[in-house]
Scaffold this motif. Structure first.
Motif, PDB file in Angstrom:
ATOM      1  N   THR A  32      18.779  24.255  63.861  1.00  0.00           N
ATOM      2  CA  THR A  32      18.770  22.915  64.466  1.00  0.00           C
ATOM      3  C   THR A  32      18.696  23.000  65.991  1.00  0.00           C
ATOM      4  O   THR A  32      17.959  22.234  66.615  1.00  0.00           O
ATOM      5  CB  THR A  32      20.016  22.122  64.048  1.00  0.00           C
ATOM      6  N   SER A  33      19.420  23.961  66.591  1.00  0.00           N
ATOM      7  CA  SER A  33      19.375  24.064  68.056  1.00  0.00           C
ATOM      8  C   SER A  33      17.992  24.465  68.535  1.00  0.00           C
ATOM      9  O   SER A  33      17.509  23.980  69.556  1.00  0.00           O
ATOM     10  CB  SER A  33      20.361  25.107  68.568  1.00  0.00           C
ATOM     11  N   PHE A  34      17.354  25.362  67.783  1.00  0.00           N
ATOM     12  CA  PHE A  34      16.015  25.798  68.171  1.00  0.00           C
ATOM     13  C   PHE A  34      15.039  24.627  68.094  1.00  0.00           C
ATOM     14  O   PHE A  34      14.188  24.454  68.965  1.00  0.00           O
ATOM     15  CB  PHE A  34      15.561  26.937  67.251  1.00  0.00           C
ATOM     16  N   LEU A  54      15.643  39.904  68.652  1.00  0.00           N
ATOM     17  CA  LEU A  54      16.866  39.578  67.920  1.00  0.00           C
ATOM     18  C   LEU A  54      16.598  39.565  66.427  1.00  0.00           C
ATOM     19  O   LEU A  54      15.501  39.254  65.982  1.00  0.00           O
ATOM     20  CB  LEU A  54      17.380  38.200  68.345  1.00  0.00           C
ATOM     21  N   HIS A  55      17.637  39.888  65.666  1.00  0.00           N
ATOM     22  CA  HIS A  55      17.499  39.900  64.217  1.00  0.00           C
ATOM     23  C   HIS A  55      18.052  38.625  63.616  1.00  0.00           C
ATOM     24  O   HIS A  55      19.191  38.273  63.822  1.00  0.00           O
ATOM     25  CB  HIS A  55      18.214  41.107  63.634  1.00  0.00           C
ATOM     26  N   PHE A  56      17.206  37.928  62.892  1.00  0.00           N
ATOM     27  CA  PHE A  56      17.619  36.741  62.154  1.00  0.00           C
ATOM     28  C   PHE A  56      16.568  36.549  61.070  1.00  0.00           C
ATOM     29  O   PHE A  56      15.469  37.097  61.183  1.00  0.00           O
ATOM     30  CB  PHE A  56      17.692  35.519  63.083  1.00  0.00           C
ATOM     31  N   LEU A 113      21.008  29.683  72.314  1.00  0.00           N
ATOM     32  CA  LEU A 113      20.054  30.051  71.268  1.00  0.00           C
ATOM     33  C   LEU A 113      20.183  31.524  70.898  1.00  0.00           C
ATOM     34  O   LEU A 113      20.201  31.874  69.715  1.00  0.00           O
ATOM     35  CB  LEU A 113      18.627  29.777  71.734  1.00  0.00           C
ATOM     36  N   HIS A 121      22.859  26.497  62.334  1.00  0.00           N
ATOM     37  CA  HIS A 121      23.023  25.934  63.683  1.00  0.00           C
ATOM     38  C   HIS A 121      21.929  26.423  64.613  1.00  0.00           C
ATOM     39  O   HIS A 121      21.490  25.710  65.504  1.00  0.00           O
ATOM     40  CB  HIS A 121      24.389  26.296  64.257  1.00  0.00           C
ATOM     41  N   PHE A 122      21.499  27.665  64.388  1.00  0.00           N
ATOM     42  CA  PHE A 122      20.379  28.187  65.181  1.00  0.00           C
ATOM     43  C   PHE A 122      19.121  27.380  64.888  1.00  0.00           C
ATOM     44  O   PHE A 122      18.378  27.007  65.799  1.00  0.00           O
ATOM     45  CB  PHE A 122      20.150  29.664  64.860  1.00  0.00           C
ATOM     46  N   ALA A 166      15.705  22.361  71.005  1.00  0.00           N
ATOM     47  CA  ALA A 166      15.252  23.016  72.231  1.00  0.00           C
ATOM     48  C   ALA A 166      13.740  22.935  72.375  1.00  0.00           C
ATOM     49  O   ALA A 166      13.219  22.709  73.461  1.00  0.00           O
ATOM     50  CB  ALA A 166      15.697  24.477  72.231  1.00  0.00           C
ATOM     51  N   ARG A 167      13.043  23.095  71.253  1.00  0.00           N
ATOM     52  CA  ARG A 167      11.578  23.031  71.314  1.00  0.00           C
ATOM     53  C   ARG A 167      11.107  21.641  71.711  1.00  0.00           C
ATOM     54  O   ARG A 167      10.184  21.492  72.504  1.00  0.00           O
ATOM     55  CB  ARG A 167      10.979  23.398  69.962  1.00  0.00           C
ATOM     56  N   MET A 214      13.152  32.101  75.411  1.00  0.00           N
ATOM     57  CA  MET A 214      12.230  30.980  75.640  1.00  0.00           C
ATOM     58  C   MET A 214      12.183  30.605  77.111  1.00  0.00           C
ATOM     59  O   MET A 214      13.159  30.146  77.682  1.00  0.00           O
ATOM     60  CB  MET A 214      12.658  29.791  74.800  1.00  0.00           C
ATOM     61  N   LEU A 219      13.050  26.993  78.603  1.00  0.00           N
ATOM     62  CA  LEU A 219      14.409  26.470  78.489  1.00  0.00           C
ATOM     63  C   LEU A 219      15.281  27.005  79.612  1.00  0.00           C
ATOM     64  O   LEU A 219      15.002  28.057  80.188  1.00  0.00           O
ATOM     65  CB  LEU A 219      15.010  26.874  77.157  1.00  0.00           C
ATOM     66  N   LEU A 229      23.350  32.075  68.879  1.00  0.00           N
ATOM     67  CA  LEU A 229      23.219  31.561  67.511  1.00  0.00           C
ATOM     68  C   LEU A 229      22.283  32.435  66.696  1.00  0.00           C
ATOM     69  O   LEU A 229      22.532  32.706  65.525  1.00  0.00           O
ATOM     70  CB  LEU A 229      22.696  30.121  67.536  1.00  0.00           C
ATOM     71  N   ALA A 230      21.180  32.902  67.338  1.00  0.00           N
ATOM     72  CA  ALA A 230      20.217  33.735  66.612  1.00  0.00           C
ATOM     73  C   ALA A 230      20.854  35.047  66.177  1.00  0.00           C
ATOM     74  O   ALA A 230      20.499  35.596  65.146  1.00  0.00           O
ATOM     75  CB  ALA A 230      18.992  34.000  67.473  1.00  0.00           C
ATOM     76  N   MET A 231      21.802  35.553  66.967  1.00  0.00           N
ATOM     77  CA  MET A 231      22.460  36.802  66.595  1.00  0.00           C
ATOM     78  C   MET A 231      23.527  36.582  65.534  1.00  0.00           C
ATOM     79  O   MET A 231      24.165  37.530  65.087  1.00  0.00           O
ATOM     80  CB  MET A 231      23.104  37.455  67.821  1.00  0.00           C
ATOM     81  N   ARG A 238      13.494  35.413  59.460  1.00  0.00           N
ATOM     82  CA  ARG A 238      12.337  34.859  60.185  1.00  0.00           C
ATOM     83  C   ARG A 238      11.969  33.454  59.742  1.00  0.00           C
ATOM     84  O   ARG A 238      11.313  32.722  60.492  1.00  0.00           O
ATOM     85  CB  ARG A 238      11.130  35.776  60.029  1.00  0.00           C
ATOM     86  N   GLN A 294      22.719  46.142  61.006  1.00  0.00           N
ATOM     87  CA  GLN A 294      21.421  45.829  61.573  1.00  0.00           C
ATOM     88  C   GLN A 294      21.364  46.255  63.039  1.00  0.00           C
ATOM     89  O   GLN A 294      22.032  45.665  63.868  1.00  0.00           O
ATOM     90  CB  GLN A 294      21.169  44.325  61.466  1.00  0.00           C
ATOM     91  N   ARG A 341      22.568  30.755  59.580  1.00  0.00           N
ATOM     92  CA  ARG A 341      21.896  30.450  60.855  1.00  0.00           C
ATOM     93  C   ARG A 341      21.509  28.988  60.975  1.00  0.00           C
ATOM     94  O   ARG A 341      20.639  28.663  61.768  1.00  0.00           O
ATOM     95  CB  ARG A 341      20.633  31.310  61.002  1.00  0.00           C
ATOM     96  N   LYS A 386      20.635  27.169  77.842  1.00  0.00           N
ATOM     97  CA  LYS A 386      20.129  26.961  76.483  1.00  0.00           C
ATOM     98  C   LYS A 386      19.795  28.304  75.843  1.00  0.00           C
ATOM     99  O   LYS A 386      19.990  28.490  74.644  1.00  0.00           O
ATOM    100  CB  LYS A 386      18.871  26.089  76.525  1.00  0.00           C
ATOM    101  N   ARG A 393      28.791  28.269  66.674  1.00  0.00           N
ATOM    102  CA  ARG A 393      28.756  27.455  67.886  1.00  0.00           C
ATOM    103  C   ARG A 393      30.000  27.667  68.746  1.00  0.00           C
ATOM    104  O   ARG A 393      29.927  27.761  69.966  1.00  0.00           O
ATOM    105  CB  ARG A 393      28.693  25.977  67.515  1.00  0.00           C
TER     106      ARG A 393
END
Lengths: 313, 265
Positions: free
Chosen positions: A61-63, A145-147, B132, A58-59, A66-67, B121, B124, B135-137, A149, B110, A56, B128, B141
């Motif tokens: 860094t993107s998160f 979503l599952h990732f 996001l 890429h998630f 985004a923040r 979010m 955003l 990617l979270a799932m 934490r 899962q 994850r 976006k 990219r």
């Protein structure tokens, strides 16, 4: 639709199908085992967890990006606040401590000294404060979503690092304006920042777990952080205060070993000409690396231990 | 006709079908804090802390009482029951978001829970959020970039102008729910659970999502659907669990269970 035309079945009196059997059924467990089904929501092993985190990346860094972007979307000046906020912060401290309390007399290059301290401490401060809300403030995402934490506190620290880099850009301009010349020692800023980032990440992971269980912490932390700031020599020099005073050894060790003070002093040593190695406490690089390792590793393991419980309740 | 094939499938189920979710005597107990009969003021709370009395307000809600079922690949299972019967709680437990008091839930892979309340979010842009969420799932990219247009088209967000580049807080609740469903449905899940999401979209969107649910089942997944709309249950599910007061009343082919449920009311 043929289904809706089907005759109604005769079962008007509902009785729970599970009523007769209240004990766990061993055949179900056996069925689960033969098909390789796992208990839902169980915590993965530490190596597997690190592997999932890496997937994850890429998630994360993107998160973080985004923040940073989302933070000022409602402000008219927009992203200018990235630089303006730390500068205004430093201006307030200069007014109070530099002008009104006249600390600047005893410290050469007071403005670079102060601004470096404020920026570096803000980095740790914001990592801890936003880390406290990393889980409790993103429950929607956690429950949807599952990732792993740990993505959340880690990417929050990355977002803080990004903001610090904006601030450091402003700091370089300030340093040049106040007559500092770039030297090779400026390169020491990079290892110092890397170690501080690792330390912040560990703190943020710990606070994220504590904050997910006890949301009240978010109310309490600003006071703790302010106390920590005043003890870290952000606007005064610890080494000068220690000169000529006979404080107990334990207080001296605590003041010098304080991680925030260590990272601030290292950055001042790297960037400011008049801040020489004589002002650095003993074994400062060992302290910096030690804090980073201890906080980073312990914080990560501590956060992972409760992985299956985030977002519940 | 429909029932005959259902019966056939049920008997075959035990031998050659692959289970994806097994609930074994599952009990879920909620503990709710701060509901006590005492005063809710700050002084009252302080008083309790000082006197070291346990907070009087802990109440236990036994939301799911001993539910057992086995779900297989390719099944689409509806959950029905009156409000507060434990449907959403059961889904959360299957997703691993609520700990079981007693019993176990075993799952393949899962499970992903898609609820109306699950916000991404808000500050955003929709765009976006697509990135996001993907990617979270666990998509890469490139995968997200490939599917991006598909997700946006599916959600129908851009039908009334360029809304995807606006922050999600400007969306209506229906638009936001549609986008969230589209993001979650873009990935092939082993187990996808949908909590009344279909009720929020307009007619055209409901049609599209029903189609997508059928596709997901074909890709060897299992879909759970909570809905109060018996029509959408009939249209999308081939098996229904009927819960009432946390107990499993009936478990069987859609037509049988839904009809019994309607008669009961």
């Amino acid at each position: 639709m043929p289904q809706t035309l089907a005759p109604p079945t005769t079962d008007p009196a509902p009785a729970p199908v599970s009523a007769g059997r209240l004990a766990p059924d061993p055949t179900l467990r056996a069925l689960a085992e033969t098909h390789g089904l796992k208990v839902s929501g169980a915590r993965p092993s530490l190596p597997a967890y690190i592997g999932r985190l890496w997937q994850r990346r890429h998630f994360i860094t993107s998160f973080a990006t985004a923040r940073v972007v989302a933070q000022y979307t409602t402000a008219k000046l927009g992203q200018i606040w990235q630089v303006l906020t730390p500068l205004l912060n430093a201006a307030v401290y200069y007014l109070i401590f530099g002008v009104l309390l006249d600390t600047k007399k005893s410290i050469p290059d007071y403005i670079p000294f102060l601004v470096t301290g404020v920026f570096i401490f803000t980095f740790t401060q914001n990592s801890v404060l936003t880390g406290t809300r990393a889980i409790s403030g993103n429950l929607g995402l956690v429950r949807a979503l599952h990732f792993p934490r740990a993505c959340l506190p880690i990417s929050i620290c990355l977002a803080q690092l990004q903001q610090l880099l904006y601030s450091m850009g402003a700091l370089v301009v300030i340093l040049l304006c106040f007559g500092q010349t770039p030297t090779w020692s400026w390169l020491l800023a990079f290892p110092a920042l890397a170690l501080q980032f690792l330390f912040n990440m560990g703190m943020s992971l710990v606070m994220a777990r504590l904050g997910s269980r006890t949301p009240d912490l978010a109310q309490l932390m600003p006071f703790i952080m302010r106390t920590w700031m005043y003890a870290s020599g952000v606007m005064f020099s610890i080494s000068r205060i220690l000169v000529g005073k006979h404080l107990p050894q334990i207080v001296v060790v605590l003041l010098n070993g304080n991680p925030a003070a260590v990272y601030i002093d290292l950055m001042r040593f790297a960037l400011i000409d008049s801040f020489t190695h004589k002002q650095l406490p003993p074994h400062v690089w060992a302290f910096a690396a030690g804090w980073a390792l201890v906080a980073g590793v312990a914080g990560f393991v501590y956060f992972w231990k409760a992985e299956e419980r985030y977002g519940r309740g | 006709m429909a029932e005959q094939t259902d019966d056939l499938r049920q008997t075959r189920a035990a031998e050659d079908r692959i289970p994806t979710v097994i609930a074994d005597d599952l009990h879920i107990v909620y503990r709710v804090y701060g509901t006590g009969a005492g005063k809710g003021s700050a002084t009252a709370a302080l008083n309790r802390i000082v006197r070291r009395k346990p907070s009087t307000g802990v109440r236990e809600v036994h939301a799911v009482k001993g539910v057992s079922f086995t779900a297989y690949r390719g099944e689409s299972i509806g959950l029905i029951g009156s409000n507060g019967s434990g449907k959403s709680t059961l889904l959360k437990a299957v997703a691993g978001l609520l700990p079981a008091e007693r019993g176990h839930v075993y799952t393949q892979g899962q499970p992903s829970l898609l609820g109306v309340n699950a916000a991404l979010m808000n500050d955003l842009t929709g765009e976006k959020n697509v990135l996001l969420g993907g990617l979270a799932m666990g998509m890469s990219r490139e995968e997200v970039r490939e599917r991006r247009d598909g997700i946006v088209d599916f959600s129908g967000i851009n039908e009334k102008g360029d809304f995807i580049s606006l922050p999600m807080r400007t969306y209506s609740s229906g638009m936001a729910a549609r986008l969230r469903f589209s993001i979650a449905a873009a990935k092939d899940h082993d187990v996808l659970m949908i909590d009344e999401a279909l009720a929020t979209g307009d007619r055209a969107f409901q049609k599209r999502s029903e189609e997508r649910i059928r596709e997901l089942r074909k890709e060897a997944g299992t879909v759970f659907l909570v809905s109060h709309n018996n029509k959408s249950i009939r249209d999308t599910c081939d098996r229904v669990l009927w819960l009432e007061r946390g107990e499993l009343i009936m478990d069987g082919p859609t037509e049988e269970v839904v009809t019994a449920y309607e008669e009961h009311r």
